[in-house]
Write an enzyme that holds these catalytic residues in place. Structure first.
Site, PDB file in Angstrom:
ATOM      1  N   CYS A 195       0.787  -1.237   0.000  1.00  0.00           N
ATOM      2  CA  CYS A 195       0.000   0.000   0.000  1.00  0.00           C
ATOM      3  C   CYS A 195       0.824   1.296   0.000  1.00  0.00           C
ATOM      4  O   CYS A 195       0.482   2.218  -0.765  1.00  0.00           O
ATOM      5  CB  CYS A 195      -1.027  -0.012   1.125  1.00  0.00           C
ATOM      6  SG  CYS A 195      -0.574  -0.890   2.606  1.00  0.00           S
ATOM      7  N   ARG A 197       7.200 -10.867   5.625  1.00  0.00           N
ATOM      8  CA  ARG A 197       6.807 -10.576   6.997  1.00  0.00           C
ATOM      9  C   ARG A 197       7.423 -11.623   7.913  1.00  0.00           C
ATOM     10  O   ARG A 197       7.375 -12.816   7.606  1.00  0.00           O
ATOM     11  CB  ARG A 197       5.284 -10.591   7.148  1.00  0.00           C
ATOM     12  CG  ARG A 197       4.573  -9.568   6.282  1.00  0.00           C
ATOM     13  CD  ARG A 197       3.066  -9.676   6.408  1.00  0.00           C
ATOM     14  NE  ARG A 197       2.392  -8.761   5.479  1.00  0.00           N
ATOM     15  CZ  ARG A 197       1.084  -8.693   5.316  1.00  0.00           C
ATOM     16  NH1 ARG A 197       0.305  -9.491   6.016  1.00  0.00           N
ATOM     17  NH2 ARG A 197       0.550  -7.835   4.452  1.00  0.00           N
ATOM     18  N   GLN A 212       1.104 -11.104  -2.658  1.00  0.00           N
ATOM     19  CA  GLN A 212      -0.236 -10.570  -2.398  1.00  0.00           C
ATOM     20  C   GLN A 212      -0.901 -10.170  -3.707  1.00  0.00           C
ATOM     21  O   GLN A 212      -0.283  -9.510  -4.538  1.00  0.00           O
ATOM     22  CB  GLN A 212      -0.154  -9.336  -1.501  1.00  0.00           C
ATOM     23  CG  GLN A 212      -0.154  -9.636  -0.022  1.00  0.00           C
ATOM     24  CD  GLN A 212      -0.368  -8.361   0.778  1.00  0.00           C
ATOM     25  OE1 GLN A 212       0.287  -7.361   0.553  1.00  0.00           O
ATOM     26  NE2 GLN A 212      -1.280  -8.409   1.731  1.00  0.00           N
ATOM     27  N   ASP A 248      -3.135  -7.955  -3.929  1.00  0.00           N
ATOM     28  CA  ASP A 248      -3.946  -6.846  -3.454  1.00  0.00           C
ATOM     29  C   ASP A 248      -3.999  -5.696  -4.454  1.00  0.00           C
ATOM     30  O   ASP A 248      -3.262  -5.656  -5.445  1.00  0.00           O
ATOM     31  CB  ASP A 248      -3.478  -6.356  -2.075  1.00  0.00           C
ATOM     32  CG  ASP A 248      -2.093  -5.746  -2.095  1.00  0.00           C
ATOM     33  OD1 ASP A 248      -1.390  -5.901  -3.105  1.00  0.00           O
ATOM     34  OD2 ASP A 248      -1.729  -5.106  -1.095  1.00  0.00           O
ATOM     35  N   HIS A 292      -5.388  -1.269  -4.661  1.00  0.00           N
ATOM     36  CA  HIS A 292      -5.804  -0.089  -3.908  1.00  0.00           C
ATOM     37  C   HIS A 292      -6.575   0.829  -4.830  1.00  0.00           C
ATOM     38  O   HIS A 292      -6.109   1.158  -5.919  1.00  0.00           O
ATOM     39  CB  HIS A 292      -4.583   0.606  -3.297  1.00  0.00           C
ATOM     40  CG  HIS A 292      -3.871  -0.278  -2.321  1.00  0.00           C
ATOM     41  ND1 HIS A 292      -2.834  -1.101  -2.705  1.00  0.00           N
ATOM     42  CD2 HIS A 292      -4.081  -0.505  -1.006  1.00  0.00           C
ATOM     43  CE1 HIS A 292      -2.432  -1.797  -1.654  1.00  0.00           C
ATOM     44  NE2 HIS A 292      -3.166  -1.450  -0.611  1.00  0.00           N
ATOM     45  N   LYS A 307     -13.734  -2.757   7.750  1.00  0.00           N
ATOM     46  CA  LYS A 307     -13.382  -3.666   6.657  1.00  0.00           C
ATOM     47  C   LYS A 307     -14.397  -4.795   6.540  1.00  0.00           C
ATOM     48  O   LYS A 307     -15.074  -5.162   7.498  1.00  0.00           O
ATOM     49  CB  LYS A 307     -11.989  -4.248   6.866  1.00  0.00           C
ATOM     50  CG  LYS A 307     -11.828  -5.100   8.117  1.00  0.00           C
ATOM     51  CD  LYS A 307     -10.412  -5.642   8.248  1.00  0.00           C
ATOM     52  CE  LYS A 307     -10.245  -6.469   9.520  1.00  0.00           C
ATOM     53  NZ  LYS A 307      -8.893  -7.042   9.649  1.00  0.00           N
ATOM     54  N   HIS A 352      -8.367  -0.653   0.376  1.00  0.00           N
ATOM     55  CA  HIS A 352      -7.476  -1.809   0.188  1.00  0.00           C
ATOM     56  C   HIS A 352      -8.343  -3.004  -0.188  1.00  0.00           C
ATOM     57  O   HIS A 352      -9.388  -3.231   0.416  1.00  0.00           O
ATOM     58  CB  HIS A 352      -6.733  -2.149   1.480  1.00  0.00           C
ATOM     59  CG  HIS A 352      -5.939  -1.027   2.066  1.00  0.00           C
ATOM     60  ND1 HIS A 352      -4.570  -1.072   2.162  1.00  0.00           N
ATOM     61  CD2 HIS A 352      -6.318   0.157   2.603  1.00  0.00           C
ATOM     62  CE1 HIS A 352      -4.141   0.040   2.745  1.00  0.00           C
ATOM     63  NE2 HIS A 352      -5.190   0.803   3.022  1.00  0.00           N
TER      64      HIS A 352
END
Length: 669
Positions: free
Chosen positions: A347, A376, A394, A396, A398, A484, A530
């Protein structure tokens, strides 16, 4: 005149009782049969012992069938296990025994650690104790008495636990017959109410209080349920899960491996990488019309992570690096001594891309997607195959949009997530809204607005699905930066996996000063959403492997067809079949070894090849093929052309198939 206590029952009725009356007295006042079934009470939602004096409030009388009683069953089973151990092995010290998901455990200090062979003996003794039906009774002891009694028994760990209890807090001792233990409670009325639907599962080592500097104890895990059928079902699911373990199947299918030099990172083999890239290609196609795929740097100065807040909130889960030269030559003043971080998420990088160049409200929404490799730190004990790793990808994205666009974007994301899950065969989905936590950023007005919008979206999701999609609320479980949605899917054996998320963020755009120019030519902070669908691509692949037990749909399978011949006379035709299938886009291997066909079929079935095409002299003469499916004893004979057409259609990804069908329908309209 004695003081009375007023109780409100679930049906709304109100009754008065004498002060000092217990939960058992209340149950008996209703009916003797209820009093026999009662295991505990709840006053204003707090579960308490049946023998506790009642207080003004709303009362519920719990029986074993109440879902809240399951924790009591497991808690009491842990105590009975501890008593059984001390009866069988006097001198063993009991330490801590909490309820956990699906069961309980107790840690014991014993000169010789327990082994799995000890578990049946303990189970037998537990059943004897349960049959005694000894009542659970509670006493309040002074700190001094507790320490004196436990010290006299040689229970040094209990003495230490007494010292850890804060001053002023009641020190409760629960008896079950002659045996007793230090415990917060509550408990059921007697050991007999536990029932016999329990099983001890395994033994393991555990450091006292989780500290490796402390002595090693033996931990015994158990599971307990209200009914035998529930225990049987749980054990069945465990057995199925063991058969479906993606780590085991990954070895059999030659997909990936892990090794000590790279803890928590995946070594992808050819077939595994092919599945991974199939997933990525599928997701790319699904995003193509609406998203810009971007790529943010893997290594960034910690200054950026300080601005985003991750260095303060998330530092212990991040990997920090310096150049090797700076580490080995600290005296070099020209060396770059900055500390960099491997990105744990995409992000902050996406905000930088959004900020590059002036943005107008006319350009919004801007949707940035990345298949970003992130790292991580996870404790080594938490690592678990593809399900819990330190380096993963990921999927992901945005979305930067206006406040007015937020609801439409959340619904658009929802439609995409549900469609993706359905393509992979997941139809039982639960969507839950996580609301504001105690510690958060942003004003209450911002939270009110975001939660109101998302609540409306949640209602729309349920309504549009006709009730097929279940919804719920998770109070206080939102991210610190915004509410979320969490998407949980159920697999083939009933396990639930939380995968997708949609998160509204007030924090990052403000921290980085992101803005767009609105219709009044003023700088306005965008709403940042997100979004993840698979979440971790590695974990999602692990879920797929376990869901299908390795029997992956043809379009996902890394090796789709093996062409095997019965006799060398058919090798030429077998090669022709393989080439024709490859030309049709299928992934094909041949097996022309001088082995019996049943041996070949068994071998390829172990590696979970979905389709085996068998060619013999007869098939070569007739230009047919014999098709054998993984997991089936049936054989199908088709002409070569029909087989190619059927298999190529089956191997077509569902999104490509839909697109082709829509194009065909449009042409016919």
């Amino acid at each position: 005149m004695s003081q009375s206590v007023s109780l409100t029952f679930p049906d709304g009725s109100v009754r008065s009782y004498d002060a000092g009356a217990t939960g058992k007295d209340v149950a008996e006042s209703i009916s003797k049969s209820l009093a026999k079934k009662a295991v505990a009470i709840a006053i204003d939602g707090t579960v308490r012992d049946l023998s506790d004096p009642i207080a003004n409030g709303k009362i519920e009388i719990l029986t074993r069938s109440d879902p809240r009683a399951l924790e009591l069953i497991r808690h009491d089973a842990a105590h009975v296990m501890a008593e059984a151990v001390q009866e069988l092995w006097p001198g063993t010290q009991v330490t801590i025994g909490p309820v956990i998901e699906n069961g309980f455990y107790y840690d014991f200090a014993k000169n010789e650690p327990f082994t799995p062979d000890d578990l049946p003996k303990i189970e037998k003794k537990m059943k004897e104790i349960i049959a005694r039906n000894a009542p659970f009774t509670k006493q309040i002891w002074s700190r001094e008495k507790a320490k004196e009694v436990f010290a006299a028994k040689g229970e040094s760990y209990k003495v230490e636990l007494v010292d850890a209890i804060p001053e002023g807090q009641d020190l409760k001792i629960y008896n079950q017959g002659d045996w007793f233990d230090l415990c917060r409670g509550p408990h059921m009325a007697s050991t007999g109410q536990i029932g016999t639907a329990f099983k001890l599962m395994k033994v393991a080592g555990a450091y006292w209080r989780g500290d490796s500097n402390n002595p090693m104890l033996t931990r015994i895990y158990g599971t307990a349920w209200a009914e035998q059928a529930e225990l049987d079902n749980y054990l069945h699911v465990l057995a199925e899960a063991e058969k479906r373990d993606h780590r085991k199947l990954g070895r059999e299918m030659d997909l990936f491996h892990f090794q000590e030099e790279g803890p928590g990172v995946v070594f992808w083999h050819g077939k595994g990488w092919r599945i991974f890239q199939t997933l990525v290609s599928y997701m790319r196609r699904r995003l193509d019309a609406d998203y810009q795929e971007v790529n943010a740097p893997q290594v960034l100065d910690t200054a950026l992570w300080e601005t985003s807040g991750h260095w303060g909130w998330y530092q212990e889960n991040m990997f920090a690096v310096k150049s090797a030269h700076a580490l080995t030559h600290p005296e070099d003043k020209e060396a770059d001594n900055r500390i960099f971080a491997l990105k744990p998420m995409n992000c902050p990088g996406h905000v930088q891309i959004f900020k590059h160049g002036l943005k107008s409200y006319r350009e919004l929404p801007i949707r940035l997607a990345e298949f970003g490799n992130v790292h991580r730190y996870e404790p080594s004990g938490a690592l678990h195959g593809l399900m819990r790793v330190r380096g993963f990808t990921q999927d992901d994205a945005h979305i930067f949009c206006t406040d007015e666009q937020m609801a439409a974007e959340c619904l658009k994301i929802n439609d995409l997530i549900l469609s993706v899950y359905e393509d992979f065969g997941f139809k039982e989905i639960v969507v839950k809204l996580s609301t504001r936590p105690d510690k958060r950023v942003g004003t209450d007005a911002l939270w009110d607005r975001a939660e109101s919008v998302m609540m409306d979206v949640l209602k729309t999701i349920e309504a549009q699905s006709g009730g097929r999609i279940k919804t719920g609320i998770l109070p206080g479980e939102g991210a610190f930066y915004g509410p979320k949605f969490e998407y949980t899917l159920k697999d083939a054996i009933g396990r639930e996996w939380q995968c997708g998320t949609t998160q509204v963020d007030f924090n990052l755009p403000e921290r980085f000063g992101a803005f767009y120019i609105d219709s009044n030519s003023e700088k306005t902070q965008p709403v940042m959403i997100h979004r993840a669908i698979c979440g971790s691509m590695e974990r999602f692949l692990g879920i797929l492997i376990e869901n299908f037990a390795g029997h992956l749909p043809l379009w996902i399978s890394p090796l789709q067809v093996v062409v095997a011949t019965i006799t060398s006379e058919a090798d030429g035709y077998g090669q022709e079949v393989a080439e024709a299938l490859r030309d049709a886009g299928l992934v094909v291997e041949t097996d022309f070894r001088n082995e019996k066909i049943n041996y070949k079929v068994r071998e390829h079935s172990v590696t979970k090849v979905p389709v085996i095409i068998v060619c013999g002299k007869k098939e070569a003469e007739e230009r047919t093929v014999n098709i054998r499916r993984l997991g089936s004893q049936e054989q199908t004979s088709l002409s070569l052309d029909d087989a190619i057409a059927a298999l190529s259609l089956e191997a077509t990804p569902p999104d490509v198939k839909r697109k082709a069908e829509a194009k065909k329908a449009k042409a016919l309209a």
